[in-house]
Design a protein around this motif. Structure first.
Motif, PDB file in Angstrom:
ATOM      1  N   ALA A 131     -15.931 -56.469   0.204  1.00 35.32           N
ATOM      2  CA  ALA A 131     -16.103 -55.613   0.601  1.00 35.32           C
ATOM      3  C   ALA A 131     -15.699 -54.246   0.534  1.00 35.32           C
ATOM      4  CB  ALA A 131     -16.062 -56.632   2.621  1.00 35.32           C
ATOM      5  N   ALA A 153     -18.462 -51.161   6.290  1.00 37.91           N
ATOM      6  CA  ALA A 153     -17.498 -51.659   5.803  1.00 37.91           C
ATOM      7  C   ALA A 153     -17.059 -52.754   7.255  1.00 37.91           C
ATOM      8  CB  ALA A 153     -15.772 -51.417   5.939  1.00 37.91           C
ATOM      9  N   ASP A 156     -19.217 -55.653   6.430  1.00 38.82           N
ATOM     10  CA  ASP A 156     -19.297 -56.563   4.961  1.00 38.82           C
ATOM     11  C   ASP A 156     -18.162 -57.739   5.526  1.00 38.82           C
ATOM     12  OD1 ASP A 156     -21.700 -55.064   3.676  1.00 38.82           O
ATOM     13  OD2 ASP A 156     -20.071 -53.718   3.008  1.00 38.82           O
ATOM     14  N   SER A 317     -25.629 -59.806   6.395  1.00 36.62           N
ATOM     15  CA  SER A 317     -24.986 -59.342   6.130  1.00 36.62           C
ATOM     16  C   SER A 317     -24.932 -57.018   6.758  1.00 36.62           C
ATOM     17  CB  SER A 317     -24.998 -58.722   4.185  1.00 36.62           C
ATOM     18  OG  SER A 317     -25.796 -58.302   4.170  1.00 36.62           O
TER      19      SER A 317
END
Length: 454
Positions: A131, A153, A156, A317
């Motif tokens: 990530a 981010a 992730d 995700s």
């Protein structure tokens, strides 16, 4: 003395992602030695990719596939080697000797869950590294704004943190009681989903972990029902929905969705023959559809349980874990590791069980659309009419059979033209045997409730 080919190379530790080869070997060896610990291990391991070594991922998948395929599975080095040989993967994992090495690596089976914790921890560390790597790459090339890069981010990292540890699992009645009381006071299960049909909601509630099977004859409206239900969850309730379609391509799916939402005749959309009034309806529905980022239509060829699971993980995700999955339709799905001359009934039973496990794993309702045998034509269907397998009846929490009303001689019932019956043939959490009539508007690719629409 030369080392076996399965031992790792001694790379620079700083260049190797976090993993523990000995823990991975001990977990797999324990699963080969004792079937009783498989449930405990799979409750900790999120997926095969938690294992770092590709051969360990392959072996884990085979063990869990064998375990879920039968109610009395035989798991040992011989049966797993035979399955790997059948799939052509036996040489990739180092041959049967490597399975024996896994068994020999186990200090004690009693510590299997401790080793599984180590594997899960290392997998999460690798996910965090991946990530941050993606976030760094985006920032270096200024691919997006800073806010967008941060949002991606965070998504992730949240996905990396997904998955439970033993400390997160709350199974005792004492742990569950207050939550259950809260549900009673609320008057409804907050995790359950409704349908767009008030008549059905009085009989059926879509709960997490349920496999709901909807059966119909060819052209009987099962795909239409599945799309209407998924659209209701995504567009009306604002929750992510996934339709995995083996029946239709993306263009046809979009035509059906647009017909139902805009009230435009489906045939005109398919043939691209719209008049001015049709365009006005399409434009009116446009804001609702062009912002439907949480509604995923997957028309990938040769869909398998594994591919659907991968798509669900991808949605998670992206910050949109699915609240419902519709698989259209069961008998068209491709089994994992399909074998030549395999018994189709066994394959469909494996698929049915796989969809049930998906529902339980992700704690969402999975709607499996299924087709009847030809013998069901011209009469009211029963649960034994499903094509290729009777296991569907065993695995499903709820079974709904779709039937267009006919006269005794098999001709259409003119008095009930434009209607379709939904027969609740099985309902573990409510009344079964109920017949709920709906309005069938095939030209608009939708079903309507006899009661006032919500």
């Amino acid at each position: 003395m030369t080392e076996p080919d399965w031992l790792p190379n001694t790379d620079d530790a700083t260049s190797v992602p976090p993993h523990d080869r000995e823990a991975e070997m001990a977990v797999l060896g324990s699963m080969l030695l004792s079937r009783s610990i498989i449930d405990s291990v799979t409750a900790i391991i999120a997926s095969a990719t938690d294992f770092y070594m590709p051969r360990h991922q392959t072996i884990y998948r085979v063990i869990t596939d064998l375990y879920s395929r039968s109610r009395d599975p035989k798991i040992d080095t011989i049966t797993v080697a035979a399955e790997l040989l059948a799939t052509g993967d036996i040489t990739k994992i180092g041959g049967p000797a490597y399975l024996q090495a896994l068994v020999a690596s186990v200090p004690t089976v009693a510590n299997a869950t401790y080793y599984a914790d180590i594997i899960r921890e290392r997998a999460q560390l690798r996910a965090v590294l991946e990530a941050t790597r993606r976030a760094t790459a985006r920032a270096l090339v200024a691919a997006s704004t800073a806010a967008e890069i941060l949002d991606a981010a965070m998504a992730d990292l949240q996905a990396a943190a997904a998955g439970t540890t033993p400390a997160d699992i709350r199974l005792a009645v004492a742990d569950r009681w207050m939550g259950f009381v809260d549900e009673l006071e609320a008057g409804a299960d907050p995790n359950a989903l409704d349908t767009p049909w008030m008549d059905i909601n009085e009989v059926v509630e879509l709960k997490p972990g349920q496999l709901v099977t909807v059966g119909a004859a060819t052209g009987g409206g099962k795909s239409l029902l599945g799309m209407n239900l998924a659209a209701h969850v995504a567009l009306t309730r604002g929750k992510p929905a996934l339709v995995a379609s083996m029946e239709m391509g993306g263009s046809e799916l979009m035509a059906r969705l647009t017909a139902a939402e805009a009230g435009v005749v489906l045939d005109r959309l398919i043939r691209r023959k719209l008049d001015q009034s049709d365009w006005e309806k399409v434009f009116k529905a446009a804001p609702r559809l062009q912002n439907a980022h949480n509604f995923i239509l997957d028309d990938s060829p040769n869909l398998t349980i594994g591919k659907i699971r991968a798509r669900m993980r991808w949605m998670a995700s992206q910050g949109n874990p699915p609240a419902i999955v519709v698989a259209d339709y069961l008998q068209l799905m491709t089994p994992e590791n399909a074998k030549a001359n395999a018994n189709r009934a066994n394959e469909v039973a494996e698929l049915s069980r796989g969809l049930k496990l998906l529902a339980m794993e992700f704690e969402i309702p999975v709607i499996a659309l299924a087709q009847f045998n030809r013998g069901a034509a011209g009469r009211q269907p029963v649960v034994t009419d499903f094509k290729d397998s009777s296991a569907i009846e065993q695995d499903s929490n709820v079974i709904v059979l779709m039937h267009r009303p006919l006269n005794e001689d098999g001709t259409p019932d003119d008095e009930r033209a434009g209607e379709i019956d939904l027969i609740v043939a099985k309902n573990r959490n409510g009344a079964s045997g109920r017949i709920v009539p709906l309005i069938f508007q095939g030209h608009y690719a939708r079903l309507r409730s006899m009661a006032r629409s919500i």
